[in-house]
Structures are given as structure tokens and as C-alpha cells.
Design a protein around this motif. Structure first.
Motif, PDB file in Angstrom:
ATOM      1  N   UNK A   1       1.065  -1.179   0.646  1.00 53.60           N
ATOM      2  CA  UNK A   1       0.016  -0.266  -0.617  1.00 53.60           C
ATOM      3  C   UNK A   1       0.964   1.432  -0.223  1.00 53.60           C
ATOM      4  N   UNK A   2       0.272   2.274  -0.882  1.00 56.54           N
ATOM      5  CA  UNK A   2       1.960   3.161  -1.130  1.00 56.54           C
ATOM      6  C   UNK A   2       1.207   4.394  -0.257  1.00 56.54           C
ATOM      7  N   UNK A   3       2.375   4.830   0.506  1.00 56.01           N
ATOM      8  CA  UNK A   3       2.559   6.136   1.441  1.00 56.01           C
ATOM      9  C   UNK A   3       2.477   7.653   0.498  1.00 56.01           C
ATOM     10  N   UNK A   4       1.814   8.676   0.378  1.00 53.10           N
ATOM     11  CA  UNK A   4       2.214   9.754   0.115  1.00 53.10           C
ATOM     12  C   UNK A   4       2.278  10.416   1.330  1.00 53.10           C
ATOM     13  N   UNK A   5       3.111  11.740   1.105  1.00 57.20           N
ATOM     14  CA  UNK A   5       3.049  12.643   2.037  1.00 57.20           C
ATOM     15  C   UNK A   5       3.416  14.876   1.230  1.00 57.20           C
ATOM     16  N   UNK A   6       2.232  15.288   1.886  1.00 60.00           N
ATOM     17  CA  UNK A   6       2.567  16.591   0.645  1.00 60.00           C
ATOM     18  C   UNK A   6       3.427  17.472   1.598  1.00 60.00           C
ATOM     19  N   UNK A   7       3.866  18.199   1.426  1.00 63.74           N
ATOM     20  CA  UNK A   7       4.159  19.289   1.855  1.00 63.74           C
ATOM     21  C   UNK A   7       4.358  20.541   0.874  1.00 63.74           C
ATOM     22  N   UNK A   8       4.877  22.166   1.202  1.00 66.16           N
ATOM     23  CA  UNK A   8       5.241  23.250   0.193  1.00 66.16           C
ATOM     24  C   UNK A   8       3.889  24.073   0.472  1.00 66.16           C
ATOM     25  N   UNK A   9       3.177  23.883   0.523  1.00 62.19           N
ATOM     26  CA  UNK A   9       1.755  24.621   0.826  1.00 62.19           C
ATOM     27  C   UNK A   9       1.650  25.970   1.491  1.00 62.19           C
ATOM     28  N   UNK A  10       0.937  27.032   1.680  1.00 64.57           N
ATOM     29  CA  UNK A  10       0.648  28.224   2.517  1.00 64.57           C
ATOM     30  C   UNK A  10      -0.291  29.417   1.702  1.00 64.57           C
ATOM     31  N   UNK A  11       0.146  30.831   2.201  1.00 62.22           N
ATOM     32  CA  UNK A  11      -0.151  31.432   2.122  1.00 62.22           C
ATOM     33  C   UNK A  11       0.244  32.876   1.224  1.00 62.22           C
ATOM     34  N   UNK A  12       0.049  33.379  -0.211  1.00 63.42           N
ATOM     35  CA  UNK A  12       0.144  33.747  -0.889  1.00 63.42           C
ATOM     36  C   UNK A  12      -0.394  35.463  -0.825  1.00 63.42           C
ATOM     37  N   UNK A  13       0.288  35.967  -2.148  1.00 58.20           N
ATOM     38  CA  UNK A  13      -0.339  37.098  -2.413  1.00 58.20           C
ATOM     39  C   UNK A  13      -0.956  36.592  -3.825  1.00 58.20           C
ATOM     40  N   UNK A  14      -1.761  37.252  -4.425  1.00 57.64           N
ATOM     41  CA  UNK A  14      -2.449  37.499  -6.053  1.00 57.64           C
ATOM     42  C   UNK A  14      -1.247  37.396  -6.765  1.00 57.64           C
ATOM     43  N   UNK A  15      -0.626  36.322  -7.495  1.00 56.72           N
ATOM     44  CA  UNK A  15       0.419  36.759  -8.518  1.00 56.72           C
ATOM     45  C   UNK A  15       1.801  35.527  -8.033  1.00 56.72           C
ATOM     46  N   UNK A  16       1.660  35.435  -7.146  1.00 55.78           N
ATOM     47  CA  UNK A  16       2.724  34.323  -5.807  1.00 55.78           C
ATOM     48  C   UNK A  16       2.796  33.016  -6.670  1.00 55.78           C
ATOM     49  N   UNK A  17       4.329  32.447  -6.073  1.00 62.23           N
ATOM     50  CA  UNK A  17       4.337  31.447  -6.626  1.00 62.23           C
ATOM     51  C   UNK A  17       4.345  30.320  -5.808  1.00 62.23           C
TER      52      UNK A  17
END
Length: 125
Positions: free
Chosen positions: A1-17
Motif C-alpha cells: 500500500x503506497x504512502x504519500x506525504x505532501x508539503x510546501x503549502x502556504x499563503x501567498x498574494x495574487x501573482x505569487x508562486x
């Protein structure tokens, strides 16, 4: 059974990355299809971008030209590079990997995946 862990989310303003990462484990070889989904409050989960084992990619119309999905097979990592972000891109982003034995992988189809726990992306106007 595969396991997945996300990271890197956050808050940015319009036009951000932002760059989302997904660490995968428990798979024999590269899954034939991996996908990023997102879900905004009160809305259904939608497919954003998918990548096949041969590195072919497909994008939802709403993100094409702004988002880039990629994978590093040597590190068992999946990425989503998001640029020129808009408030409507806000939501919880999920990494998903198609389970072995499934033959189809249509962008947005939610059946047959192993899922990560999600990471929040918030884009303010």
C-alpha cells in the motif's frame, strides 16, 4: 500500500508562486499515474494535473500555462510548481497515486487512488 506525504503549502498574494512536494513510498517502481487534486470549501475535489510513468503530462484548463507537474523517479518525489496564483486556486491540495491494477487515469477521476493528507494553499487578493 503506497504512502504519500505532501508539503510546501502556504499563503501567498495574487501573482505569487508556490512549489508543492509529495514524498511517496511503498511502491514497486514508478506508479503509472500520479495526480494533484485540490478541493475548495463547499466544492468537489478536482483534478489539477497528472503525470504518467513516461512523463507525459495533462492539465486542467484552469491551470494550464501556470502550473507544472513533475516527478523525480530516483527520489520517489512528485512536484507541483504553481505560478501566477489566483484566489480561485485556494484550497487543500492532495497528492494521489493510482493503485496497481487500475488501467485508466482520466484527469479528475477520483477512483482507484492512494491519497496524501493534503496541504493548504491560500491565495489572497
Amino acid at each position: 500500500q503506497g504512502h504519500l506525504v505532501e508539503s510546501g503549502g502556504g499563503s501567498v498574494e495574487t501573482g505569487g508562486s508556490l512549489r508543492l512536494s509529495c514524498a511517496t513510498s511503498g511502491y514497486l517502481g514508478t506508479p503509472f499515474c500520479m495526480e494533484w487534486f485540490r478541493q475548495a470549501p463547499g466544492k468537489e475535489r478536482e483534478g489539477v494535473a497528472k503525470i504518467l510513468a513516461d512523463d507525459r503530462t495533462h492539465y486542467a484548463d484552469s491551470v494550464r500555462g501556470r502550473f507544472t507537474i513533475s516527478q523525480d523517479k530516483t527520489k520517489n518525489m512528485l512536484y507541483l510548481e504553481m505560478t501566477n496564483l489566483k484566489p480561485e486556486d485556494s484550497g487543500i491540495y492532495y497528492c494521489a497515486s493510482k493503485r496497481p491494477g487500475w488501467q485508466s487515469c482520466q484527469l479528475g477521476d477520483v477512483e482507484g487512488f492512494n491519497w496524501g493528507q493534503g496541504t493548504q494553499v491560500t491565495v489572497s487578493s
